[in-house]
Structures are given as structure tokens and as C-alpha cells.
Design a protein around this motif. Structure first.
Motif, PDB file in Angstrom:
ATOM      1  N   LEU A  25       0.633  -1.205   0.072  1.00 20.68           N
ATOM      2  CA  LEU A  25      -0.048  -0.067  -0.170  1.00 20.68           C
ATOM      3  C   LEU A  25       0.774   1.285  -0.123  1.00 20.68           C
ATOM      4  O   LEU A  25       1.859   1.259   0.493  1.00 20.68           O
ATOM      5  N   SER A  26       0.509   2.350  -0.696  1.00 17.03           N
ATOM      6  CA  SER A  26       1.058   3.600  -0.697  1.00 17.03           C
ATOM      7  C   SER A  26       0.687   4.128   0.407  1.00 17.03           C
ATOM      8  O   SER A  26      -0.250   3.718   1.224  1.00 17.03           O
ATOM      9  N   THR A  27       1.260   5.447   1.012  1.00 11.25           N
ATOM     10  CA  THR A  27       1.220   6.292   2.062  1.00 11.25           C
ATOM     11  C   THR A  27      -0.411   6.596   1.780  1.00 11.25           C
ATOM     12  O   THR A  27      -1.258   6.659   2.870  1.00 11.25           O
ATOM     13  N   ASP A  28      -0.610   7.104   0.715  1.00  4.03           N
ATOM     14  CA  ASP A  28      -2.103   7.795   0.683  1.00  4.03           C
ATOM     15  C   ASP A  28      -3.385   6.654   0.790  1.00  4.03           C
ATOM     16  O   ASP A  28      -4.366   6.889   1.124  1.00  4.03           O
ATOM     17  N   GLU A  29      -3.009   5.258   0.249  1.00  2.00           N
ATOM     18  CA  GLU A  29      -3.820   4.191   0.481  1.00  2.00           C
ATOM     19  C   GLU A  29      -3.926   3.829   2.069  1.00  2.00           C
ATOM     20  O   GLU A  29      -5.054   3.456   2.287  1.00  2.00           O
ATOM     21  N   GLN A 104      10.421  -2.679   7.973  1.00  2.00           N
ATOM     22  CA  GLN A 104      10.647  -1.413   8.274  1.00  2.00           C
ATOM     23  C   GLN A 104      10.002  -0.369   7.407  1.00  2.00           C
ATOM     24  O   GLN A 104       9.637   0.781   7.438  1.00  2.00           O
ATOM     25  N   GLY A 105      10.227  -0.787   6.230  1.00  2.00           N
ATOM     26  CA  GLY A 105       9.681   0.248   5.171  1.00  2.00           C
ATOM     27  C   GLY A 105       8.088   0.449   5.144  1.00  2.00           C
ATOM     28  O   GLY A 105       7.708   1.574   5.223  1.00  2.00           O
ATOM     29  N   ILE A 106       7.357  -0.529   5.604  1.00  2.00           N
ATOM     30  CA  ILE A 106       5.634  -0.518   5.547  1.00  2.00           C
ATOM     31  C   ILE A 106       5.365   0.487   6.983  1.00  2.00           C
ATOM     32  O   ILE A 106       4.594   1.160   6.984  1.00  2.00           O
ATOM     33  N   LEU A 107       6.207   0.405   7.821  1.00  2.00           N
ATOM     34  CA  LEU A 107       6.011   1.012   9.187  1.00  2.00           C
ATOM     35  C   LEU A 107       6.534   2.538   8.876  1.00  2.00           C
ATOM     36  O   LEU A 107       5.782   3.535   9.266  1.00  2.00           O
ATOM     37  N   GLN A 112       4.521   7.933   7.713  1.00  2.00           N
ATOM     38  CA  GLN A 112       4.260   8.984   7.157  1.00  2.00           C
ATOM     39  C   GLN A 112       2.794   9.198   6.795  1.00  2.00           C
ATOM     40  O   GLN A 112       2.268  10.515   6.723  1.00  2.00           O
ATOM     41  N   ALA A 113       1.972   8.324   6.862  1.00  2.00           N
ATOM     42  CA  ALA A 113       0.202   8.495   6.783  1.00  2.00           C
ATOM     43  C   ALA A 113      -0.307   9.000   8.104  1.00  2.00           C
ATOM     44  O   ALA A 113      -0.959   9.896   7.906  1.00  2.00           O
ATOM     45  N   MET A 114       0.362   8.645   8.984  1.00  2.00           N
ATOM     46  CA  MET A 114       0.081   9.280  10.289  1.00  2.00           C
ATOM     47  C   MET A 114       0.385  10.755  10.421  1.00  2.00           C
ATOM     48  O   MET A 114      -0.300  11.492  11.496  1.00  2.00           O
ATOM     49  N   MET A 115       1.300  11.126   9.784  1.00  2.00           N
ATOM     50  CA  MET A 115       1.594  12.839   9.778  1.00  2.00           C
ATOM     51  C   MET A 115       1.064  13.537   8.838  1.00  2.00           C
ATOM     52  O   MET A 115       1.188  14.763   8.639  1.00  2.00           O
ATOM     53  N   LYS A 116       0.036  12.949   7.638  1.00  2.00           N
ATOM     54  CA  LYS A 116      -0.836  13.604   6.768  1.00  2.00           C
ATOM     55  C   LYS A 116      -1.774  14.380   7.559  1.00  2.00           C
ATOM     56  O   LYS A 116      -2.208  14.064   8.653  1.00  2.00           O
ATOM     57  N   PRO A 117      -2.127  15.525   6.950  1.00  3.10           N
ATOM     58  CA  PRO A 117      -3.247  16.390   7.614  1.00  3.10           C
ATOM     59  C   PRO A 117      -4.378  15.697   8.147  1.00  3.10           C
ATOM     60  O   PRO A 117      -5.003  16.175   9.011  1.00  3.10           O
ATOM     61  N   GLU A 118      -4.678  14.599   7.314  1.00  6.66           N
ATOM     62  CA  GLU A 118      -6.055  13.959   7.508  1.00  6.66           C
ATOM     63  C   GLU A 118      -5.968  13.254   8.914  1.00  6.66           C
ATOM     64  O   GLU A 118      -6.700  12.900   9.506  1.00  6.66           O
ATOM     65  N   LEU A 119      -4.946  12.891   9.256  1.00  7.84           N
ATOM     66  CA  LEU A 119      -4.396  12.137  10.377  1.00  7.84           C
ATOM     67  C   LEU A 119      -3.569  12.620  11.448  1.00  7.84           C
ATOM     68  O   LEU A 119      -3.408  12.045  12.439  1.00  7.84           O
ATOM     69  N   GLU A 120      -2.981  13.775  11.170  1.00  9.45           N
ATOM     70  CA  GLU A 120      -2.023  14.302  12.141  1.00  9.45           C
ATOM     71  C   GLU A 120      -2.486  14.629  13.621  1.00  9.45           C
ATOM     72  O   GLU A 120      -1.840  14.415  14.524  1.00  9.45           O
TER      73      GLU A 120
END
Length: 197
Positions: A25-29, A104-107, A112-120
Motif C-alpha cells: 500500500l502507498s501512504t495515501d492508501e 521497516q519500510g511499511i512502518l 508518513q500516513a499518520m503525519m498527513k493532515p487527515e490523520l495528524e
């Protein structure tokens, strides 16, 4: 003590529509999976009540001494609230909570997803799950250790605020494949968006 399999198989699945079953999955997914208001098979997310949030915090504080009843209440709260969640099958060293480098790459993508505006500003439950091999207590201990290991990696290596992460172990109580308790899909770490409404 019964022997465990050598490591988790790496794959990722999302409880959010067509993304289910993808290997990477990508960060956006990941963001989409953790912000979807319609979670497949769960309906529209209602969010957690104050009492449910308190029950989750109390259960997480218990660590390895969590009771079967407390784990059941947390699992029911997550299901009842229809919270968005993403499952990760993270590779750990044999019979340990040491995260293998190939996971470690998926983590990193998760962070990165957790830092996105939608999840920050979101708070996350990090659930450790095992298969049904071994004793119930052994599996609980291992699931707690692995959930805490994922949280520690996200905090120390990827700089996620520890106050946003709540580790809890479910052991073998929430099998994804109930027909095959030994299936690899049962050995996973689930991330749940606790603050989604």
C-alpha cells in the motif's frame, strides 16, 4: 511452550473497499484505509463513546495482565463503532518481538500516513494478534510484546508522538481466519483510528 513459525509473512490488507488484499500500500492508501467512513462489513463509523475510550485505555494499561473479558470488550467497541482499520502482517524474528528489517519500510509508510493532515491529530490503537498455535497465555504475551515493539519503532525511529499510540495484545482471541487458526493471516498488527467520527 510450543514452537512458533519462523516469522510473519509480509502482506498488507485494508478493511476499505477495493484496496483489500493488496500486497503493498502507498501512504495515501493507508490514509484512505484509516479515514474511510464506510468500512466494508461495518457500515458507517459512529466513533467511540467516552466509556469505550476509557475501556480501551484501561485495557492497554493492563498489558500482559489483560483479562479475556477486557479484550472482548475492546474488540466489541471497535466493531460497534465501525472504526476504520488497516491490517499489517509485520515480519518479526523467530519467537521474539524484534521487527525484521524487511518490515521497516511499511512502518515508515504508516508513520508518513499518520503525519498527513487527515490523520495528524488522530490517536491509534495498535493491536497485536497471533495465530492459535501455542498456549493462550503465550500468544497473549507475544501479541503484547509485538504491539509494543511496533509502537516503540514508530516512536523512536519515526518520531510519532507516543501519546497518539495505544498498544494492546489480543493473542489468538480475534482470529481473522477462524476456519484455520494456524493461518498466516491471523498473525498481524492492526492499526485502528480511535478518533475517527
Amino acid at each position: 511452550m510450543k514452537l512458533r513459525t519462523a516469522s510473519f509473512v509480509i502482506s498488507i490488507c485494508v478493511f476499505a473497499g477495493p484496496l483489500y488484499g493488496q500486497e503493498v500500500l502507498s501512504t495515501d492508501e493507508i490514509v484512505k484505509g484509516l479515514t474511510s467512513s464506510e468500512v466494508v462489513g461495518k457500515g458507517i463509523s459512529q466513533g467511540l463513546s467516552y466509556d469505550q475510550e476509557q475501556a480501551i485505555d484501561e485495557a492497554a494499561a493492563l498489558g500482559k495482565s489483560i483479562t479475556v473479558e477486557k479484550r472482548r470488550l475492546v474488540a466489541e467497541a471497535i466493531r460497534d463503532a465501525a472504526l476504520p482499520a488497516v491490517d499489517f502482517q509485520i515480519a518479526f524474528d523467530f519467537d521474539s518481538a524484534d521487527i525484521r528489517p524487511d518490515s521497516q519500510g511499511i512502518l515508515s509508510k504508516l508513520a508518513q500516513a499518520m503525519m498527513k493532515p487527515e490523520l495528524e491529530k488522530a490517536r491509534f490503537l495498535v493491536n497485536g494478534h497471533t495465530d492459535a498455535k501455542g498456549t493462550e497465555q503465550y500468544n497473549l504475551d507475544l501479541s503484547v510484546d509485538r504491539a509494543e515493539s511496533v509502537v516503540a519503532f514508530l516512536v523512536t525511529e519515526l518520531h510519532i508522538d507516543p501519546g497518539r499510540l495505544v498498544p494492546i495484545g489480543f493473542g489468538e482471541t480475534e482470529l481473522k481466519n477462524r476456519d484455520d487458526g494456524a493461518a498466516a493471516v491471523n498473525r498481524r498488527v492492526e492499526v485502528v483510528n480511535l478518533t475517527f467520527k
